[in-house]
Design an enzyme around this catalytic site. Structure first.
Site, PDB file in Angstrom:
ATOM      1  N   THR A  87       0.811  -1.234   0.109  1.00  0.00           N
ATOM      2  CA  THR A  87       0.229  -0.021   0.292  1.00  0.00           C
ATOM      3  C   THR A  87       0.782   1.204   0.276  1.00  0.00           C
ATOM      4  OG1 THR A  87      -1.772  -1.453   0.820  1.00  0.00           O
ATOM      5  CG2 THR A  87      -1.308   1.190   1.020  1.00  0.00           C
ATOM      6  N   ASN A 173      -5.629 -10.770  -6.421  1.00  0.00           N
ATOM      7  CA  ASN A 173      -5.909 -11.643  -5.125  1.00  0.00           C
ATOM      8  C   ASN A 173      -7.132 -11.947  -5.269  1.00  0.00           C
ATOM      9  OD1 ASN A 173      -6.955  -8.115  -5.568  1.00  0.00           O
ATOM     10  ND2 ASN A 173      -7.267  -9.121  -3.798  1.00  0.00           N
ATOM     11  N   GLN A 203       1.086 -10.456  -6.277  1.00  0.00           N
ATOM     12  CA  GLN A 203       0.577 -11.647  -5.954  1.00  0.00           C
ATOM     13  C   GLN A 203       1.879 -12.615  -6.812  1.00  0.00           C
ATOM     14  OE1 GLN A 203      -1.788 -13.295  -3.690  1.00  0.00           O
ATOM     15  NE2 GLN A 203      -2.425 -11.457  -3.173  1.00  0.00           N
ATOM     16  N   SER A 223       4.859  -7.029  -1.689  1.00  0.00           N
ATOM     17  CA  SER A 223       4.511  -7.269  -0.153  1.00  0.00           C
ATOM     18  C   SER A 223       4.955  -8.248   0.316  1.00  0.00           C
ATOM     19  CB  SER A 223       3.505  -7.292   0.128  1.00  0.00           C
ATOM     20  OG  SER A 223       2.912  -6.944   1.640  1.00  0.00           O
ATOM     21  N   GLY A 224       5.461  -8.554   1.681  1.00  0.00           N
ATOM     22  CA  GLY A 224       6.041  -9.462   2.546  1.00  0.00           C
ATOM     23  C   GLY A 224       5.301 -10.616   2.617  1.00  0.00           C
ATOM     24  N   HIS A 225       4.575  -9.761   3.429  1.00  0.00           N
ATOM     25  CA  HIS A 225       3.739 -10.923   4.554  1.00  0.00           C
ATOM     26  C   HIS A 225       2.958 -12.161   2.857  1.00  0.00           C
ATOM     27  CE1 HIS A 225      -0.748  -9.015   4.194  1.00  0.00           C
ATOM     28  NE2 HIS A 225       0.142  -8.277   3.499  1.00  0.00           N
ATOM     29  N   THR A 261      14.272   5.519  10.227  1.00  0.00           N
ATOM     30  CA  THR A 261      14.657   4.196  10.140  1.00  0.00           C
ATOM     31  C   THR A 261      14.297   2.977   9.392  1.00  0.00           C
ATOM     32  OG1 THR A 261      15.721   4.623  12.933  1.00  0.00           O
ATOM     33  CG2 THR A 261      16.284   2.524  11.962  1.00  0.00           C
ATOM     34  N   CYS A 352     -17.113  -6.536   2.643  1.00  0.00           N
ATOM     35  CA  CYS A 352     -18.598  -6.502   2.242  1.00  0.00           C
ATOM     36  C   CYS A 352     -19.155  -5.031   1.869  1.00  0.00           C
ATOM     37  CB  CYS A 352     -19.257  -7.621   3.163  1.00  0.00           C
ATOM     38  SG  CYS A 352     -21.510  -7.493   3.743  1.00  0.00           S
TER      39      CYS A 352
END
Length: 754
Positions: A87, A173, A203, A223-225, A261, A352
Site C-alpha cells: 500500500t 489477489n 501476488q 509485499s513481504g507477508h 530508520t 463486504c
C-alpha cells in the site's frame, strides 16, 4: 518460479488444528525468516545508518536483502527501496507520477488516470485520493475486463494516448488471473510511449517469472507477508528515469528516497525468504508443475463435497495457487462458516460493502450475481508440501458427511431428522424472511413467504428430509414472491389444485400440520391483498405470520401503489383481536435484524404503533409512518443489520480469559451455541470449552422457534457463542428484547477458543 521438484526440510508452521488456505491474504512466516528477524532484534540490532561495527553489520544485512530483491525481480539498474508494504509502495508511486504530471502541466478532465477494473482497492482509492489532494483533477477511468479477467486491449488503445498514468496487476489477489505483461506492454507503448505504468506485483512474487529491467514498467510494489515474510515489510521497484518523489522525508535513509530508520528485522526476514526463493534445488519452494498438481487435487476434493461447483477463473489465465469458485445455492458466508467450523481457513476474497457480500472483481468480469455473491477463494502458498496438500484434501472431503446430513446439497443419503429439522425454521436473505414449519414425526411441512434467493435452500431441505409439503403460502402478493412460489412448486412438483392467490386451498378454513392448526384473516393496507396466518396448538396461539402488516421495529409501509393507512390500521386492530399481547409476530421483512416482535413489544418500542393500536385517526400518525419508512429504507442498506448491534445488547461481553472462572463459579450458566447446524457438526463447541459443561444448540435460524417453545429459560443466565462473536451478540439483543435478564456474549467467539 522454479522448475525442479524439491522436498523441503523446513516449512512454515501453523497450529496443528488449522488447515490454512488463505495465503493470498497473508502467510505464516518461514522459520528461517523468523530466525533472521530475531537475530536482528537480539544480536545484530544496529542502526544501518550508524558508522560503528554494529551499524556496518546491520547495513550489510540490509544491502544483502536489497541485492536479493533485485535478483529475484530482475530489477537490473532499477531502484529498490524498502517500504512498509504494497500500500505504501502504491501511494509513493501514484504521488510521484501525479506530481510529475502536474509539473508537466498535464491535468484536468482531458488527462486520464487508468486502472484495471479488477485492481486491488488500494489502487483506485489512491488515485482518487491523490488526484483530489494534488488538485490534478484528472479523469479516472476503469479499464474493463472480459469474462476471463483479461484487460480490454481495445479500450486501452483507445484511451491510453490521453493517459498520464496506467495501473495494472501482474496477478489478481481474488482470482489469480494473470495479465499478459509482454502483450500489455506492447499495447500500451505503441499507443503512448511516455505514459507512466504501475504494475501491482504483490501476488506475482514466487509465482511468476519477473524480469522488470527488460520491461518499461515504471513502478512495481511488493509485499513481504504475502510470501512468508512478516507483516510490515515490502519493497518498491522504480525504473531508471521514472520520476520519484519521496513520500516520507526526514533522516534521508534509503538514499533519501524513504526516510525513517529501516525495519531491519523485517528486511532481514524478507531477505531470508528471497534467499530461499533463489535456491535451485532442495529448498522450500515447489516447482510450478507441482503447484498445478496441488491445485487439481484440491479442486477434486471440493467437487467431491460440492458436485455442482463452478470455477470462476481457470487455466490458462491464472497462477496455480488460487482457486476461486462458487456453488449454486450457497452464499460465500455459508461455505466460509462451514469450513471455518471444521478448522479450514478460506476467504470470500472481498470485503463486504453491501447487503450481501459480492466480489467486485467477479462483477467486473460480468459473471452471474450468484457467482459473485457466493465466491470463495482458496489460496495456498508456493511452499506448500505434499503432506499439507493431502491434509487439506482430507479435511475438505470430510465435510461431505456434514453437507449431506444437513441437506446443504441434495443427495440420496438417508435423511437424519435431528432437532433442527423440526418446528419453525426462519431463513433470511438480505432483509427478507422465509419460513418452514416442519413436523418431523410425520415428515410434513408448510412453506411461508418464499423468496427467490432461498428457493434452492428450501428445495434441499425438502428433498433432503424427504418432506411432504402441505402448502406453499404467501402473506401478500409481490411479483418476486409470486415467481418464487411458482418456481418452488415446479421444482418440487407440488402444483396445488384449487388454491387461491396466497396458495391457500380454496375451500379450506384451516390447515393442519400435526397438532398445529393454521387459520388466516385478511390484513390488507400495506398492499391491497394480504393475509396474516395464525398458528394455534391446543387452542393456544403460538405465533402469527403477519407479512408486512407489522414488522420488528415498526408497522408496514403504505407508500406503495396500493397501500392505504386507514386500511392498514383496521387490519392491525383485527389482528390484535385474534392474538395475544405476547404472541410471536413473524414478518416477511426484518430491516432492523430483530427477528420477531409482539404486540406488547411493538407498543413499547414504537409510539406510532401505540397510536395505531389506540385507534387514532390515520391523519394523526401518517407523517410519523413516512419517517419510519425512510428509516427502514436506510436500514435496508446495511448487510445483516449488525451495524445496530452494540456491546450493550449483551449483559456483558465475556473475554476468553474469564471463561473458565465464570463457568466454574456459575454452574447454572447455560452455554448456547447459536451457529448453524452444519457448523455445529463440523466443529462441536464442547471440544473447545475449558470446562466440561452442557451446550444447548439454538441456531439463529431456530431462535424464533426457541422463543415459541420456551427452550431457553428467561430467568437462567445464558452465555451465547458463535464463530466470531457477531451472531451471538445479535442473538443477545433479540433475547434481551424478549425479557431474558442475564445474557453474556463470548467476545471473539469460538475463534478465541481454538
Amino acid at each position: 518460479m522454479k522448475h525442479a521438484s524439491a522436498k523441503p526440510d523446513i516449512r512454515p508452521a501453523t497450529t496443528s488444528s488449522d488447515i490454512y488456505l488463505d495465503c493470498n491474504a497473508t502467510t505464516p512466516v518461514l522459520p528461517a525468516a523468523a530466525a533472521a528477524a530475531m537475530q536482528c532484534m537480539q544480536q545484530q540490532f544496529g542502526n544501518p545508518s550508524s558508522s560503528h561495527t554494529t551499524g556496518i553489520k546491520a547495513k550489510a544485512t540490509l544491502e544483502r536483502a536489497r541485492s536479493l530483491a533485485r535478483q529475484v525481480t530482475g530489477a537490473g539498474e532499477g531502484r529498490i527501496l524498502f517500504t512498509s508494504g504494497a500500500t505504501e509502495g502504491i501511494q509513493s508511486s501514484v504521488v510521484s507520477a501525479l506530481l510529475a504530471l502536474r509539473d508537466q502541466n498535464k491535468g484536468g478532465p482531458a488527462t486520464l488516470l487508468l486502472y484495471g477494473a479488477t485492481e486491488h482497492k488500494a489502487v483506485p482509492e489512491s488515485l482518487k485520493h491523490w488526484n483530489t489532494v494534488l488538485q490534478l483533477n484528472a479523469t479516472i477511468k476503469a479499464i474493463p475486463v472480459d469474462v476471463n479477467g483479461q484487460l480490454d486491449f481495445a479500450f486501452i488503445r483507445e484511451n491510453v494516448p490521453a493517459a498520464g498514468l496506467i495501473c495494472t496487476m501482474a496477478a489478481n489477489n481474488e482470482t489469480g488471473v494473470m495479465q499478459p505483461l509482454k502483450e500489455l506492454e506492447s499495447c500500451i507503448r505503441k499507443a503512448n510511449p511516455a505514459v507512466y505504468w504501475l504494475v501491482d506485483c504483490v501476488q506475482a512474487l514466487g509465482k511468476m517469472q519477473l524480469q522488470l529491467a527488460k520491461t518499461t514498467i515504471d513502478y512495481a510494489p511488493f509485499s513481504g507477508h504475502k510470501l512468508y515474510a512478516p507483516k510490515g515489510i515490502g519493497f518498491l521497484y522504480v525504473r531508471p528515469g521514472a520520476p520519484y518523489q519521496p513520500f516520507i522525508t526526514g533522516g534521508g535513509q534509503e538514499s533519501g528516497l524513504r526516510s525513517g530508520t529501516e525495519n531491519l528485522p523485517g528486511i532481514a526476514a524478507l531477505g531470508a525468504v528471497l534467499a530461499e526463493l533463489q535456491q535451485p534445488e532442495g529448498g522450500l519452494f515447489q516447482a510450478e508443475q507441482t503447484l498445478w498438481q496441488y491445485r487439481e487435487k484440491l479442486i477434486a476434493a471440493l467437487c467431491y463435497v460440492f458436485p455442482d461447483l463452478v470455477l470462476n477463473s481457470d487455466q490458462p489465465y491464472i497462477v496455480p495457487t488460487t482457486v476461486n469458485f462458487s456453488v449454486p445455492g450457497f452464499f460465500s458466508k455459508d461455505i466460509m462458516d462451514l469450513f471455518d467450523a471444521a478448522g479450514i481457513r478460506i476467504s470470500s476474497g472481498s470485503a463486504c460493502s453491501s447487503k450481501i457480500p459480492s466480489s467486485f472483481v467477479l462483477d467486473a468480469m460480468g459473471l452471474a450475481p450468484w457467482r459473485s455473491q457466493g465466491a470463495i477463494r482458496l489460496s495456498f502458498g508456493p511452499a506448500m508440501t505434499t503432506t499439507e496438500c493431502a491434509d487439506a484434501c482430507h479435511a475438505i472431503r470430510a465435510l461431505k458427511a456434514v453437507v449431506n446430513k444437513h441437506c446443504l446439497v441434495v443427495t440420496d443419503a438417508t435423511p437424519t431428522l435431528e432437532i433442527h429439522a423440526d418446528g419453525l425454521l426462519q431463513l433470511k436473505h438480505e432483509n427478507s424472511c422465509s419460513y418452514l414449519l416442519i413436523d418431523a414425526p410425520s415428515a410434513q411441512a408448510i412453506v411461508i413467504d418464499p423468496v427467490p434467493a432461498l428457493v434452492n435452500r428450501i428445495v434441499n431441505i425438502v428433498h433432503g428430509r424427504q418432506l411432504k409439503l402441505l402448502a406453499i403460502l404467501e402473506t401478500h402478493q409481490h411479483h418476486q414472491q409470486q415467481s418464487a412460489a411458482r418456481l418452488l412448486r415446479q421444482v418440487l412438483n407440488t402444483e396445488q389444485q384449487h388454491c387461491d392467490e396466497f396458495g391457500w386451498p380454496g375451500a379450506a378454513t384451516e390447515l393442519r400440520l400435526a397438532n398445529m392448526v393454521l387459520t388466516r384473516i385478511a390484513t390488507p393496507g400495506h398492499c391491497a391483498s394480504a393475509i396474516s396466518i395464525i398458528v394455534r396448538q391446543q387452542h393456544q396461539v403460538l405465533a402469527a405470520f403477519v407479512g408486512d402488516v407489522i414488522m420488528p421495529g415498526g408497522i408496514g409501509r403504505t407508500d406503495l401503489t396500493d397501500g392505504d393507512a386507514r386500511t392498514l390500521q383496521r387490519s392491525i386492530l383485527d389482528l390484535a383481536e385474534n392474538i395475544n399481547a405476547d404472541t410471536l409476530l413473524l414478518s416477511s421483512h426484518d430491516y432492523a435484524q430483530r427477528f420477531a416482535t409482539t404486540l406488547r413489544l411493538a407498543q413499547q418500542e414504537s409510539e406510532l404503533f401505540t397510536q395505531v393500536l389506540a385507534g387514532e385517526p390515520a391523519a394523526m400518525w401518517q407523517q410519523q409512518l413516512n419517517i419510519q419508512t425512510a428509516k427502514l429504507q436506510q436500514a435496508s442498506h446495511y448487510y445483516c443489520g449488525l451495524v445496530e448491534v452494540t456491546p450493550t445488547d449483551a449483559s456483558r461481553l465475556l473475554d476468553i480469559s474469564e471463561l473458565t472462572e465464570v463457568l466454574t463459579r456459575q454452574p447454572e450458566l447455560q452455554v448456547v451455541d447459536v451457529r448453524e447446524p452444519h457448523e455445529q457438526t463440523a466443529g462441536p463447541l464442547q471440544q473447545h470449552l475449558p470446562v466440561e459443561t452442557e451446550v444447548l444448540a439454538v441456531p439463529l435460524s431456530k431462535l424464533c422457534d426457541a422463543l415459541i417453545s420456551r427452550k431457553l429459560t428467561p430467568e437462567r443466565p445464558l452465555l451465547l457463542v458463535c464463530r466470531s462473536g457477531n451472531r451471538s451478540l445479535l442473538a443477545c439483543r433479540v433475547l434481551r428484547r424478549f425479557g431474558y435478564g442475564t445474557v453474556y456474549n463470548l467476545n471473539g467467539g469460538m475463534a478465541m477458543l481454538v
